[in-house]
Design a protein around this motif. Structure first.
Motif, PDB file in Angstrom:
ATOM      1  N   GLY A  41      21.893  47.180  21.084  1.00  0.00           N
ATOM      2  CA  GLY A  41      21.166  48.060  21.981  1.00  0.00           C
ATOM      3  C   GLY A  41      21.124  47.578  23.412  1.00  0.00           C
ATOM      4  N   ALA A  42      21.679  46.400  23.677  1.00  0.00           N
ATOM      5  CA  ALA A  42      21.692  45.879  25.045  1.00  0.00           C
ATOM      6  C   ALA A  42      22.624  46.704  25.908  1.00  0.00           C
ATOM      7  N   THR A  43      22.280  46.848  27.165  1.00  0.00           N
ATOM      8  CA  THR A  43      23.105  47.633  28.084  1.00  0.00           C
ATOM      9  C   THR A  43      24.331  46.822  28.496  1.00  0.00           C
ATOM     10  N   PRO A  44      25.409  47.500  28.880  1.00  0.00           N
ATOM     11  CA  PRO A  44      26.617  46.787  29.310  1.00  0.00           C
ATOM     12  C   PRO A  44      26.313  45.904  30.514  1.00  0.00           C
ATOM     13  N   SER A  45      27.100  44.833  30.651  1.00  0.00           N
ATOM     14  CA  SER A  45      26.936  43.925  31.779  1.00  0.00           C
ATOM     15  C   SER A  45      27.247  44.638  33.087  1.00  0.00           C
ATOM     16  N   PRO A  46      26.467  44.375  34.117  1.00  0.00           N
ATOM     17  CA  PRO A  46      26.738  45.018  35.408  1.00  0.00           C
ATOM     18  C   PRO A  46      27.921  44.393  36.136  1.00  0.00           C
ATOM     19  N   HIS A  47      28.417  43.273  35.655  1.00  0.00           N
ATOM     20  CA  HIS A  47      29.530  42.594  36.326  1.00  0.00           C
ATOM     21  C   HIS A  47      30.868  43.196  35.890  1.00  0.00           C
ATOM     22  N   ALA A  48      31.630  43.669  36.900  1.00  0.00           N
ATOM     23  CA  ALA A  48      32.957  44.226  36.600  1.00  0.00           C
ATOM     24  C   ALA A  48      33.992  43.124  36.410  1.00  0.00           C
ATOM     25  N   GLU A  49      33.759  41.971  37.027  1.00  0.00           N
ATOM     26  CA  GLU A  49      34.711  40.868  36.944  1.00  0.00           C
ATOM     27  C   GLU A  49      33.968  39.544  36.794  1.00  0.00           C
ATOM     28  N   ARG A  50      34.684  38.576  36.237  1.00  0.00           N
ATOM     29  CA  ARG A  50      34.201  37.198  36.160  1.00  0.00           C
ATOM     30  C   ARG A  50      35.294  36.334  36.779  1.00  0.00           C
ATOM     31  N   GLN A  51      35.317  36.317  38.095  1.00  0.00           N
ATOM     32  CA  GLN A  51      36.448  35.707  38.782  1.00  0.00           C
ATOM     33  C   GLN A  51      36.614  34.224  38.458  1.00  0.00           C
ATOM     34  N   ARG A  52      35.506  33.480  38.426  1.00  0.00           N
ATOM     35  CA  ARG A  52      35.616  32.057  38.127  1.00  0.00           C
ATOM     36  C   ARG A  52      36.162  31.818  36.715  1.00  0.00           C
ATOM     37  N   LEU A  53      35.582  32.559  35.760  1.00  0.00           N
ATOM     38  CA  LEU A  53      36.031  32.410  34.382  1.00  0.00           C
ATOM     39  C   LEU A  53      37.490  32.816  34.234  1.00  0.00           C
ATOM     40  N   GLU A  54      37.866  33.936  34.860  1.00  0.00           N
ATOM     41  CA  GLU A  54      39.245  34.408  34.756  1.00  0.00           C
ATOM     42  C   GLU A  54      40.217  33.451  35.454  1.00  0.00           C
ATOM     43  N   THR A  55      39.791  32.854  36.557  1.00  0.00           N
ATOM     44  CA  THR A  55      40.640  31.895  37.266  1.00  0.00           C
ATOM     45  C   THR A  55      40.878  30.657  36.413  1.00  0.00           C
ATOM     46  N   VAL A  56      39.801  30.152  35.811  1.00  0.00           N
ATOM     47  CA  VAL A  56      39.932  28.987  34.934  1.00  0.00           C
ATOM     48  C   VAL A  56      40.851  29.314  33.761  1.00  0.00           C
ATOM     49  N   TYR A  57      40.684  30.503  33.205  1.00  0.00           N
ATOM     50  CA  TYR A  57      41.485  30.936  32.060  1.00  0.00           C
ATOM     51  C   TYR A  57      42.974  30.965  32.424  1.00  0.00           C
ATOM     52  N   VAL A  58      43.290  31.543  33.592  1.00  0.00           N
ATOM     53  CA  VAL A  58      44.682  31.643  34.031  1.00  0.00           C
ATOM     54  C   VAL A  58      45.260  30.257  34.327  1.00  0.00           C
ATOM     55  N   VAL A  59      44.474  29.396  35.000  1.00  0.00           N
ATOM     56  CA  VAL A  59      44.952  28.050  35.333  1.00  0.00           C
ATOM     57  C   VAL A  59      45.247  27.251  34.070  1.00  0.00           C
ATOM     58  N   VAL A  60      44.358  27.351  33.072  1.00  0.00           N
ATOM     59  CA  VAL A  60      44.570  26.628  31.821  1.00  0.00           C
ATOM     60  C   VAL A  60      45.831  27.125  31.117  1.00  0.00           C
ATOM     61  N   LEU A  61      46.000  28.456  31.054  1.00  0.00           N
ATOM     62  CA  LEU A  61      47.191  29.011  30.396  1.00  0.00           C
ATOM     63  C   LEU A  61      48.480  28.605  31.109  1.00  0.00           C
TER      64      LEU A  61
END
Length: 233
Positions: A41-61
């Protein structure tokens, strides 16, 4: 054998990395499912992006991918050394390896060994029909670099020695080559690893490693003789 040791080292390392990445993704997925289920029942997150998380994810890959490319290329270079610099570093024997011409055909093999010595005149050839247990034998010397030059007489085949982790495709009108070095005497079964027709399943051969003296004696005995329809052992 050096070839098998390198193969198993690379396979173990890359399998461990793949298992680690799989577990991380699986844990992240399980965490997300449990977390969302607990907060029904929780509402969707208001954040469209997680730039730090996505950057770390891409760098690791990218880092993992770069490591795998460099590590695999380095292992391949150690597994199949070639070129003048490698040959010079390993001496005259590596610069002038024992050469064997391998011809695959439906449905068996022919192995041609140039005679030892500077002239390299004449050949010792073995072949068979790969029926009724009559298999050809690829004889090589131990402790010496052997270059296999592989081609096909008709369709695509593939030379494969499972126990030693050697495998190379054979194409018509084209020659592939690779080097091998076996450090102990023995005999191993080889197979065709590319489906090539009705009798593909019977297209086997033997790889036999013998001492250098025994190899030279074997070549001299078979030099100039007509290829035998039986296996030569």
């Amino acid at each position: 054998m050096e070839q098998r040791r390198i193969f198993e080292q690379v396979f173990t390392t890359e399998s461990a990395i793949a298992a680690f990445v799989f577990l991380v993704v699986l844990c992240a997925l399980a965490y997300s499912l449990i977390r969302r289920r607990a907060r029904a029942g929780a509402t969707p997150s208001p954040h469209a992006e997680r730039q730090r998380l996505e950057t770390v994810y891409v760098v690791v890959l990218v880092g993992i991918a770069a490591f795998l490319v460099v590590y695999t290329a380095s292992a391949n270079d150690r597994e199949h050394p070639g070129g003048e610099s490698h040959a010079a570093g390993r001496g005259v024997e590596a610069a002038h390896p024992v050469t064997v011409d391998v011809t695959a055909f439906q449905w068996c093999w022919k192995f041609s060994h140039p005679a030892p010595g500077p002239s390299r005149a004449g050949e010792a050839t073995t072949t068979a029909n790969c029926r009724d247990g009559r298999l050809p034998t690829l004889v090589v010397p131990t402790g010496r670099t052997v270059r296999l030059k592989i081609t096909s007489q008709d369709v695509i085949h593939s030379l494969w020695v499972p126990a030693l982790r050697y495998k190379m495709d054979a194409f018509p009108d084209h020659t592939n080559s690779f080097t091998l070095k076996i450090d102990k005497e023995g005999k191993w079964i080889g197979r065709c690893a590319e489906f090539c027709g009705n009798r593909h399943h019977s297209m086997d051969f033997w790889l036999k490693a013998v001492s250098p003296d025994e190899y030279e004696e074997w070549v001299q005995q078979h030099q100039g003789a007509a290829p035998t329809p039986e296996a030569s052992t």
